[in-house]
Scaffold this motif. Structure first.
Motif, PDB file in Angstrom:
ATOM      1  N   ALA A  73      42.822  44.137  35.093  1.00 11.24           N
ATOM      2  CA  ALA A  73      43.348  45.447  35.475  1.00 11.24           C
ATOM      3  C   ALA A  73      42.198  46.422  35.746  1.00 11.24           C
ATOM      4  CB  ALA A  73      44.262  45.990  34.379  1.00 11.24           C
ATOM      5  N   ASP A  74      41.143  46.357  34.930  1.00 10.81           N
ATOM      6  CA  ASP A  74      39.957  47.198  35.162  1.00 10.81           C
ATOM      7  C   ASP A  74      39.326  46.868  36.513  1.00 10.81           C
ATOM      8  OD1 ASP A  74      40.256  48.404  32.706  1.00 10.81           O
ATOM      9  OD2 ASP A  74      38.765  47.150  31.700  1.00 10.81           O
ATOM     10  N   PHE A  75      39.251  45.585  36.804  1.00  7.45           N
ATOM     11  CA  PHE A  75      38.611  45.139  38.045  1.00  7.45           C
ATOM     12  C   PHE A  75      39.348  45.674  39.265  1.00  7.45           C
ATOM     13  CE2 PHE A  75      38.261  42.025  41.499  1.00  7.45           C
ATOM     14  CZ  PHE A  75      36.885  41.998  41.684  1.00  7.45           C
ATOM     15  N   THR A  76      40.664  45.659  39.227  1.00  8.46           N
ATOM     16  CA  THR A  76      41.447  46.077  40.400  1.00  8.46           C
ATOM     17  C   THR A  76      41.354  47.578  40.674  1.00  8.46           C
ATOM     18  OG1 THR A  76      43.458  46.372  39.060  1.00  8.46           O
ATOM     19  CG2 THR A  76      43.103  44.201  40.073  1.00  8.46           C
ATOM     20  N   LYS A  77      40.841  48.334  39.726  1.00  8.30           N
ATOM     21  CA  LYS A  77      40.701  49.781  39.917  1.00  8.30           C
ATOM     22  C   LYS A  77      39.361  50.162  40.547  1.00  8.30           C
ATOM     23  CE  LYS A  77      43.560  50.683  35.842  1.00  8.30           C
ATOM     24  NZ  LYS A  77      43.576  51.227  34.456  1.00  8.30           N
ATOM     25  N   LEU A  78      38.488  49.184  40.738  1.00 13.76           N
ATOM     26  CA  LEU A  78      37.130  49.477  41.187  1.00 13.76           C
ATOM     27  C   LEU A  78      37.016  49.679  42.695  1.00 13.76           C
ATOM     28  CD1 LEU A  78      35.060  46.886  39.113  1.00 13.76           C
ATOM     29  CD2 LEU A  78      35.297  49.339  38.672  1.00 13.76           C
ATOM     30  N   LYS A  79      36.190  50.638  43.067  1.00 15.95           N
ATOM     31  CA  LYS A  79      35.736  50.806  44.451  1.00 15.95           C
ATOM     32  C   LYS A  79      34.279  50.351  44.467  1.00 15.95           C
ATOM     33  CE  LYS A  79      36.839  55.090  44.117  1.00 15.95           C
ATOM     34  NZ  LYS A  79      36.961  56.552  44.359  1.00 15.95           N
ATOM     35  N   ILE A  80      33.995  49.283  45.212  1.00 21.98           N
ATOM     36  CA  ILE A  80      32.694  48.622  45.122  1.00 21.98           C
ATOM     37  C   ILE A  80      31.989  48.621  46.470  1.00 21.98           C
ATOM     38  CG2 ILE A  80      31.493  46.479  44.531  1.00 21.98           C
ATOM     39  CD1 ILE A  80      33.946  45.730  42.844  1.00 21.98           C
ATOM     40  N   ARG A  81      30.713  48.976  46.453  1.00 20.99           N
ATOM     41  CA  ARG A  81      29.899  48.846  47.668  1.00 20.99           C
ATOM     42  C   ARG A  81      29.549  47.371  47.841  1.00 20.99           C
ATOM     43  NH1 ARG A  81      25.328  46.087  49.436  1.00 20.99           N
ATOM     44  NH2 ARG A  81      24.579  47.088  51.332  1.00 20.99           N
ATOM     45  N   SER A  82      29.793  46.843  49.035  1.00 16.05           N
ATOM     46  CA  SER A  82      29.498  45.454  49.305  1.00 16.05           C
ATOM     47  C   SER A  82      29.220  45.285  50.791  1.00 16.05           C
ATOM     48  CB  SER A  82      30.668  44.561  48.868  1.00 16.05           C
ATOM     49  OG  SER A  82      30.339  43.206  48.967  1.00 16.05           O
ATOM     50  N   SER A  83      28.992  44.041  51.212  1.00 17.46           N
ATOM     51  CA  SER A  83      28.770  43.758  52.635  1.00 17.46           C
ATOM     52  C   SER A  83      29.062  42.296  52.911  1.00 17.46           C
ATOM     53  CB  SER A  83      27.326  44.091  53.049  1.00 17.46           C
ATOM     54  OG  SER A  83      26.403  43.262  52.359  1.00 17.46           O
ATOM     55  N   GLY A  84      29.319  41.992  54.175  1.00 12.74           N
ATOM     56  CA  GLY A  84      29.485  40.611  54.612  1.00 12.74           C
ATOM     57  C   GLY A  84      30.590  39.867  53.888  1.00 12.74           C
ATOM     58  N   THR A  85      30.310  38.614  53.583  1.00 11.25           N
ATOM     59  CA  THR A  85      31.287  37.737  52.951  1.00 11.25           C
ATOM     60  C   THR A  85      31.758  38.281  51.603  1.00 11.25           C
ATOM     61  OG1 THR A  85      30.321  35.805  54.034  1.00 11.25           O
ATOM     62  CG2 THR A  85      31.680  35.393  52.104  1.00 11.25           C
TER      63      THR A  85
ATOM     64  N   LEU B 234      35.535  40.317  47.420  1.00  8.83           N
ATOM     65  CA  LEU B 234      35.891  41.266  46.372  1.00  8.83           C
ATOM     66  C   LEU B 234      37.219  41.958  46.665  1.00  8.83           C
ATOM     67  CD1 LEU B 234      32.355  42.787  45.724  1.00  8.83           C
ATOM     68  CD2 LEU B 234      33.676  41.366  44.140  1.00  8.83           C
ATOM     69  N   THR B 235      37.445  42.247  47.946  1.00  9.74           N
ATOM     70  CA  THR B 235      38.709  42.884  48.325  1.00  9.74           C
ATOM     71  C   THR B 235      39.879  41.935  48.092  1.00  9.74           C
ATOM     72  OG1 THR B 235      37.607  44.267  49.974  1.00  9.74           O
ATOM     73  CG2 THR B 235      39.977  43.957  50.222  1.00  9.74           C
ATOM     74  N   GLU B 236      39.699  40.676  48.494  1.00  9.16           N
ATOM     75  CA  GLU B 236      40.768  39.695  48.308  1.00  9.16           C
ATOM     76  C   GLU B 236      41.027  39.422  46.825  1.00  9.16           C
ATOM     77  OE1 GLU B 236      39.415  36.378  50.500  1.00  9.16           O
ATOM     78  OE2 GLU B 236      39.828  37.273  52.457  1.00  9.16           O
TER      79      GLU B 236
ATOM     80  N   LEU C 231      27.751  37.156  41.536  1.00  7.75           N
ATOM     81  CA  LEU C 231      28.789  36.982  42.556  1.00  7.75           C
ATOM     82  C   LEU C 231      28.453  35.789  43.446  1.00  7.75           C
ATOM     83  CD1 LEU C 231      29.311  40.710  43.596  1.00  7.75           C
ATOM     84  CD2 LEU C 231      30.777  39.315  42.124  1.00  7.75           C
ATOM     85  N   ASN C 232      27.177  35.669  43.752  1.00  8.24           N
ATOM     86  CA  ASN C 232      26.709  34.485  44.480  1.00  8.24           C
ATOM     87  C   ASN C 232      25.208  34.343  44.282  1.00  8.24           C
ATOM     88  OD1 ASN C 232      25.248  36.094  46.311  1.00  8.24           O
ATOM     89  ND2 ASN C 232      26.792  35.992  47.889  1.00  8.24           N
ATOM     90  N   ILE C 233      24.685  33.219  44.730  1.00  7.30           N
ATOM     91  CA  ILE C 233      23.241  32.985  44.758  1.00  7.30           C
ATOM     92  C   ILE C 233      22.942  32.502  46.166  1.00  7.30           C
ATOM     93  CG2 ILE C 233      21.303  31.695  43.796  1.00  7.30           C
ATOM     94  CD1 ILE C 233      22.937  31.346  41.232  1.00  7.30           C
ATOM     95  N   ALA C 234      22.140  33.255  46.894  1.00  7.23           N
ATOM     96  CA  ALA C 234      21.974  32.945  48.317  1.00  7.23           C
ATOM     97  C   ALA C 234      20.685  33.550  48.868  1.00  7.23           C
ATOM     98  CB  ALA C 234      23.173  33.468  49.106  1.00  7.23           C
TER      99      ALA C 234
ATOM    100  N   ASP D 102      39.801  36.165  32.367  1.00  9.14           N
ATOM    101  CA  ASP D 102      40.841  36.322  33.376  1.00  9.14           C
ATOM    102  C   ASP D 102      40.261  36.792  34.713  1.00  9.14           C
ATOM    103  OD1 ASP D 102      40.230  38.843  32.334  1.00  9.14           O
ATOM    104  OD2 ASP D 102      42.267  39.620  32.591  1.00  9.14           O
ATOM    105  N   VAL D 103      39.196  37.604  34.650  1.00  8.58           N
ATOM    106  CA  VAL D 103      38.555  38.053  35.885  1.00  8.58           C
ATOM    107  C   VAL D 103      37.804  36.893  36.530  1.00  8.58           C
ATOM    108  CG1 VAL D 103      36.900  39.646  36.904  1.00  8.58           C
ATOM    109  CG2 VAL D 103      38.357  40.402  35.031  1.00  8.58           C
ATOM    110  N   GLN D 104      37.068  36.129  35.716  1.00  5.68           N
ATOM    111  CA  GLN D 104      36.331  34.994  36.264  1.00  5.68           C
ATOM    112  C   GLN D 104      37.272  33.973  36.880  1.00  5.68           C
ATOM    113  OE1 GLN D 104      32.906  33.287  34.402  1.00  5.68           O
ATOM    114  NE2 GLN D 104      32.721  34.940  32.897  1.00  5.68           N
ATOM    115  N   GLN D 105      38.419  33.754  36.257  1.00  3.81           N
ATOM    116  CA  GLN D 105      39.394  32.806  36.793  1.00  3.81           C
ATOM    117  C   GLN D 105      39.914  33.266  38.147  1.00  3.81           C
ATOM    118  OE1 GLN D 105      40.232  29.809  35.726  1.00  3.81           O
ATOM    119  NE2 GLN D 105      41.683  29.525  37.430  1.00  3.81           N
ATOM    120  N   LYS D 106      40.219  34.565  38.251  1.00  2.32           N
ATOM    121  CA  LYS D 106      40.716  35.113  39.508  1.00  2.32           C
ATOM    122  C   LYS D 106      39.646  35.027  40.592  1.00  2.32           C
ATOM    123  CE  LYS D 106      43.487  37.302  42.301  1.00  2.32           C
ATOM    124  NZ  LYS D 106      44.715  36.668  42.820  1.00  2.32           N
ATOM    125  N   LEU D 107      38.418  35.319  40.234  1.00  2.88           N
ATOM    126  CA  LEU D 107      37.328  35.252  41.207  1.00  2.88           C
ATOM    127  C   LEU D 107      37.096  33.809  41.670  1.00  2.88           C
ATOM    128  CD1 LEU D 107      34.742  37.756  39.659  1.00  2.88           C
ATOM    129  CD2 LEU D 107      36.221  38.115  41.636  1.00  2.88           C
TER     130      LEU D 107
END
Length: 314
Positions: A139-151, A156-158, A208-211, A274-279
């Motif tokens: 629930a905390d995660f879904t309230k976030l506005k996050i700066r991101s880019s690309g993939t 994060l939006t999905e 979030l990723n390693i790239a 629960d957040v890691q599972q959703k991600l």
């Protein structure tokens, strides 16, 4: 004769990578070419915006630049994979092997070569978020506005957050004013160099990723026009820098995190299960979406899945 190249960076001058990657490369090339190749660096947004730099290099307006692959997905669909498929690699060395030994970087070079651009990954490293308040539940995660880019922006939006792009130079202001609640700019060092911990005291893991999300791009005609020995020095130095910066960055990450915790009161926020599972569930869908971008993307995702299966992750 001295050859001077203007280099538009996507890093602000305050970013650790501006100093440790771009300025370090400038120094090495001046030394190794005896002053015959001089890089003239410009911080983010000076000559061109981060998203316009690829076209500027492609057209030969400037010979060289640095970008994130996420900026060129519309032109090079495979860049979606280069941006880092979320929740794929668990260790930096795995991503480095995928790039260099399994041939992914060569796939990217072939893709950008169609635009007359030579592609060289600066380093492989984790992308990790900082947030203004801790994430203790989905629930905390879904309230976030996050700066991101690309993939990652799509990912994060999905997954339930609201992700949008903000240029690096504007990140601090956006966070301090509450326009966004969190952001990723590299990992610890990136956040530290932009003073993000002053306004966002929680560092989030796992990554979030390693790239290879920082890249040098060179106009192929400008590269071909260099004297043979200078061109070889440049290419060899870029290849060497990949390994040096990848290893150096991980060492610096742990030092920076310890310092941030000690001096700025930063706390490590490990995402709840629960957040890691959703991600993780969203990540698999994201991989499938990326595979559909192009035949090259499908091949890269298939190669990644085979590699992760060999490692016992899938």
């Amino acid at each position: 004769d001295t050859i001077t190249w203007r280099v538009q960076s996507h890093w602000p001058a305050s970013s650790s990578s501006y100093t440790d990657s771009l300025l370090a490369l400038k120094k090495k090339l001046e030394e190794r070419t005896n002053g015959r190749l001089i890089l003239e660096p410009y911080e983010a947004g000076t000559l061109f915006s981060a998203t316009d730099t690829f076209n500027a290099v492609r057209r030969g307006i400037i010979p060289m630049g640095t970008i994130a692959p996420g900026y060129i997905i519309d032109q090079v669909p495979l860049a979606g994979v280069a941006s880092g498929l979320p929740f794929a690699f668990r260790k930096v060395e795995e991503a480095a092997y995928f790039h260099k030994e399994l041939g992914f970087e060569q796939m990217m070079r072939e893709a950008t070569a169609k635009y007359g651009v030579y592609y060289s990954t600066d380093k492989v490293y984790p992308t990790e978020m900082v947030v203004r308040r801790p994430i203790n539940s989905y629930a905390d995660f879904t309230k976030l506005k996050i700066r991101s880019s690309g993939t990652l922006q799509l990912f994060l939006t999905e997954a339930g957050a609201a992700a949008s792009y903000v240029p690096g130079a504007e990140l601090y202001t956006a966070l301090s004013q509450g326009v966004i609640d969190g952001a990723h700019w590299g990992a610890v060092q990136g956040a530290y160099s932009l003073s993000l911990y002053e306004v966002a005291k929680y560092h989030v893991r796992p990554a979030l990723n390693i790239a290879g999300t920082d890249v040098f791009i060179i106009n192929q005609k400008a590269l071909d026009a260099l004297p043979d020995d200078v061109r070889k020095i440049l290419i060899d130095t870029l290849d060497q820098q990949f390994w040096e910066r990848t290893n150096e960055y991980q060492y610096q990450e742990e030092i920076a995190l310890a310092r941030a915790q000690r001096e700025l009161g930063v706390k490590l926020n490990v995402l709840p299960d629960d957040v890691q599972q959703k991600l993780a569930e969203t990540a698999q869908k994201n991989w499938e979406m990326e595979a559909k971008r192009s035949p090259e993307s499908a091949k890269a995702v298939e190669m990644l899945r085979a590699f992760l299966t060999d490692l016992g992750y899938l």
